[in-house]
Design an enzyme around this catalytic site. Structure first.
Site, PDB file in Angstrom:
ATOM      1  N   LYS A  11      34.875  38.767  46.488  1.00  0.00           N
ATOM      2  CA  LYS A  11      35.866  38.471  47.745  1.00  0.00           C
ATOM      3  C   LYS A  11      35.653  39.124  48.946  1.00  0.00           C
ATOM      4  O   LYS A  11      35.492  40.237  49.033  1.00  0.00           O
ATOM      5  CB  LYS A  11      37.359  38.251  47.093  1.00  0.00           C
ATOM      6  CG  LYS A  11      37.413  37.279  45.976  1.00  0.00           C
ATOM      7  CD  LYS A  11      38.956  37.120  45.373  1.00  0.00           C
ATOM      8  CE  LYS A  11      38.923  35.906  44.214  1.00  0.00           C
ATOM      9  NZ  LYS A  11      40.328  36.111  43.810  1.00  0.00           N
ATOM     10  N   TYR A  51      39.720  25.540  44.019  1.00  0.00           N
ATOM     11  CA  TYR A  51      41.051  25.976  43.683  1.00  0.00           C
ATOM     12  C   TYR A  51      41.874  24.966  43.419  1.00  0.00           C
ATOM     13  O   TYR A  51      43.010  24.995  43.754  1.00  0.00           O
ATOM     14  CB  TYR A  51      41.462  27.081  44.902  1.00  0.00           C
ATOM     15  CG  TYR A  51      40.995  28.416  44.698  1.00  0.00           C
ATOM     16  CD1 TYR A  51      40.999  29.351  43.617  1.00  0.00           C
ATOM     17  CD2 TYR A  51      40.635  28.945  45.779  1.00  0.00           C
ATOM     18  CE1 TYR A  51      40.241  30.473  43.575  1.00  0.00           C
ATOM     19  CE2 TYR A  51      39.756  30.134  45.637  1.00  0.00           C
ATOM     20  CZ  TYR A  51      39.571  30.897  44.624  1.00  0.00           C
ATOM     21  OH  TYR A  51      39.149  32.058  44.739  1.00  0.00           O
ATOM     22  N   ASN A 114      42.239  40.672  44.659  1.00  0.00           N
ATOM     23  CA  ASN A 114      41.713  41.106  43.244  1.00  0.00           C
ATOM     24  C   ASN A 114      40.252  41.037  43.399  1.00  0.00           C
ATOM     25  O   ASN A 114      39.672  41.105  42.404  1.00  0.00           O
ATOM     26  CB  ASN A 114      42.523  40.418  42.271  1.00  0.00           C
ATOM     27  CG  ASN A 114      41.925  38.932  42.260  1.00  0.00           C
ATOM     28  OD1 ASN A 114      41.339  38.541  43.166  1.00  0.00           O
ATOM     29  ND2 ASN A 114      42.686  38.198  41.363  1.00  0.00           N
ATOM     30  N   HIS A 117      35.727  36.678  41.950  1.00  0.00           N
ATOM     31  CA  HIS A 117      36.056  35.476  41.048  1.00  0.00           C
ATOM     32  C   HIS A 117      35.070  35.201  40.175  1.00  0.00           C
ATOM     33  O   HIS A 117      33.946  35.676  40.400  1.00  0.00           O
ATOM     34  CB  HIS A 117      36.053  34.308  42.083  1.00  0.00           C
ATOM     35  CG  HIS A 117      35.990  32.753  41.394  1.00  0.00           C
ATOM     36  ND1 HIS A 117      37.142  32.279  40.881  1.00  0.00           N
ATOM     37  CD2 HIS A 117      34.930  32.161  40.804  1.00  0.00           C
ATOM     38  CE1 HIS A 117      36.856  31.144  40.292  1.00  0.00           C
ATOM     39  NE2 HIS A 117      35.293  31.105  40.436  1.00  0.00           N
ATOM     40  N   GLU A 128      30.845  25.122  39.276  1.00  0.00           N
ATOM     41  CA  GLU A 128      30.855  26.139  40.270  1.00  0.00           C
ATOM     42  C   GLU A 128      29.596  26.593  40.815  1.00  0.00           C
ATOM     43  O   GLU A 128      29.261  26.855  42.002  1.00  0.00           O
ATOM     44  CB  GLU A 128      31.917  27.097  40.010  1.00  0.00           C
ATOM     45  CG  GLU A 128      33.157  26.990  39.682  1.00  0.00           C
ATOM     46  CD  GLU A 128      34.123  27.897  39.409  1.00  0.00           C
ATOM     47  OE1 GLU A 128      35.521  27.974  39.532  1.00  0.00           O
ATOM     48  OE2 GLU A 128      33.726  28.931  38.875  1.00  0.00           O
TER      49      GLU A 128
HETATM   50  P1  IDP Z   1      41.427  33.877  38.160  1.00  0.00           P
HETATM   51  O1  IDP Z   1      40.711  34.387  39.559  1.00  0.00           O
HETATM   52  O2  IDP Z   1      41.780  35.282  37.373  1.00  0.00           O
HETATM   53  O3  IDP Z   1      40.582  33.001  37.373  1.00  0.00           O
HETATM   54  P2  IDP Z   1      43.368  31.970  38.719  1.00  0.00           P
HETATM   55  O4  IDP Z   1      44.681  31.588  38.239  1.00  0.00           O
HETATM   56  O5  IDP Z   1      42.258  30.889  38.601  1.00  0.00           O
HETATM   57  O6  IDP Z   1      42.857  33.349  38.420  1.00  0.00           O
HETATM   58  O7  IDP Z   1      43.552  32.146  40.219  1.00  0.00           O
HETATM   59  C1  IDP Z   1      42.612  31.887  41.191  1.00  0.00           C
HETATM   60  C2  IDP Z   1      42.975  32.988  42.322  1.00  0.00           C
HETATM   61  O8  IDP Z   1      44.259  32.569  43.149  1.00  0.00           O
HETATM   62  C3  IDP Z   1      43.398  34.523  41.904  1.00  0.00           C
HETATM   63  O9  IDP Z   1      42.100  35.204  41.728  1.00  0.00           O
HETATM   64  C4  IDP Z   1      44.159  34.921  43.105  1.00  0.00           C
HETATM   65  O10 IDP Z   1      43.065  35.389  44.216  1.00  0.00           O
HETATM   66  C5  IDP Z   1      44.863  33.852  43.319  1.00  0.00           C
HETATM   67  N1  IDP Z   1      46.032  33.890  42.926  1.00  0.00           N
HETATM   68  C6  IDP Z   1      46.430  33.389  41.393  1.00  0.00           C
HETATM   69  N2  IDP Z   1      47.727  33.415  41.189  1.00  0.00           N
HETATM   70  C7  IDP Z   1      48.277  34.158  42.209  1.00  0.00           C
HETATM   71  C8  IDP Z   1      49.606  34.279  42.515  1.00  0.00           C
HETATM   72  O11 IDP Z   1      50.795  34.232  41.664  1.00  0.00           O
HETATM   73  N3  IDP Z   1      49.951  35.007  43.560  1.00  0.00           N
HETATM   74  C9  IDP Z   1      49.126  34.981  44.573  1.00  0.00           C
HETATM   75  N4  IDP Z   1      47.636  34.725  44.485  1.00  0.00           N
HETATM   76  C10 IDP Z   1      47.211  34.287  43.228  1.00  0.00           C
HETATM   77 MG    MG Z   2      40.191  31.120  37.975  1.00  0.00          MG
END
Ligand code: IDP
Ligand code: MG
Length: 154
Positions: A11, A51, A114, A117, A128
């Site tokens: 990212k 997403y 974070n 992905h 994907e």
């Molecule tokens: P993942 O990346 O661990 O699979 P997902 O739930 O698929 O998690 O969410 C995708 C991305 O959306 C996360 O990596 C993060 O960048 C963002 N995201 C998910 N939940 C939150 C939140 O509660 N606040 C802000 N960003 C979030």
């Molecule tokens: Mg995810």
């Protein structure tokens, strides 16, 4: 165990923080095979598709802006059970809860920043990898030392 493919996105925060190489090194050290890699910019449409489980969330606009306004590095990896292996290597979505030793747990501190992905299931991974790579952008090759990565009966 079957060979699987999974999609990684490095990212924008990781790129800004100089972590591209450090992240790739983790996967190489684990024995996963890079079968596709490129720098790309996601379109808004790609973000909405990628997403789709999050478009109604309050943080979605920031997520889309973050992921589409900057280049990212997309990688396709191959290995036995690699979808789950990569998820385990990534650590929890909220990086402050990600365990030490995981990529997020060692290199990041945020939920929305974070750094990485990874596909969350085999089914998602198939879609994907296709979303980011044309068939001719994926390379089939054998590791010269494949027999040291897996035993013949695995
Ligand atoms: P993942 O990346 O661990 O699979 P997902 O739930 O698929 O998690 O969410 C995708 C991305 O959306 C996360 O990596 C993060 O960048 C963002 N995201 C998910 N939940 C939150 C939140 O509660 N606040 C802000 N960003 C979030
Ligand atoms: Mg995810």
């Amino acid at each position: 165990m079957a060979m699987e493919r999974t999609l990684i996105l490095i990212k924008p925060d990781a790129i800004q923080r100089g972590l591209i190489g450090g992240i790739i090194a983790r996967f190489e050290a684990r024995g996963l095979k890079v079968i596709g890699m490129k720098m790309v910019k996601m379109s808004a449409a790609m973000s909405k598709e990628h997403y789709s489980h999050l478009t109604s969330k309050p943080f979605y606009p920031d997520l889309e802006k973050f992921m589409t306004h900057h280049p990212i590095v997309a990688m396709a990896l191959e290995g036995k059970e690699c979808v789950q292996v990569v998820r385990d290597m990534m650590g929890a979505t909220n990086a402050r809860k990600a365990l030490p030793g995981t990529i997020r747990g060692d290199m990041s501190m945020s939920t929305s920043r974070n750094i990485i992905h990874g596909s969350d299931s085999l089914e998602t991974a198939g879609k994907e990898v296709k979303r980011f790579f044309k068939p001719e952008e994926l390379y089939e090759y054998t590791f010269a030392a494949q027999e040291y990565n897996y035993a013949p009966d695995e």
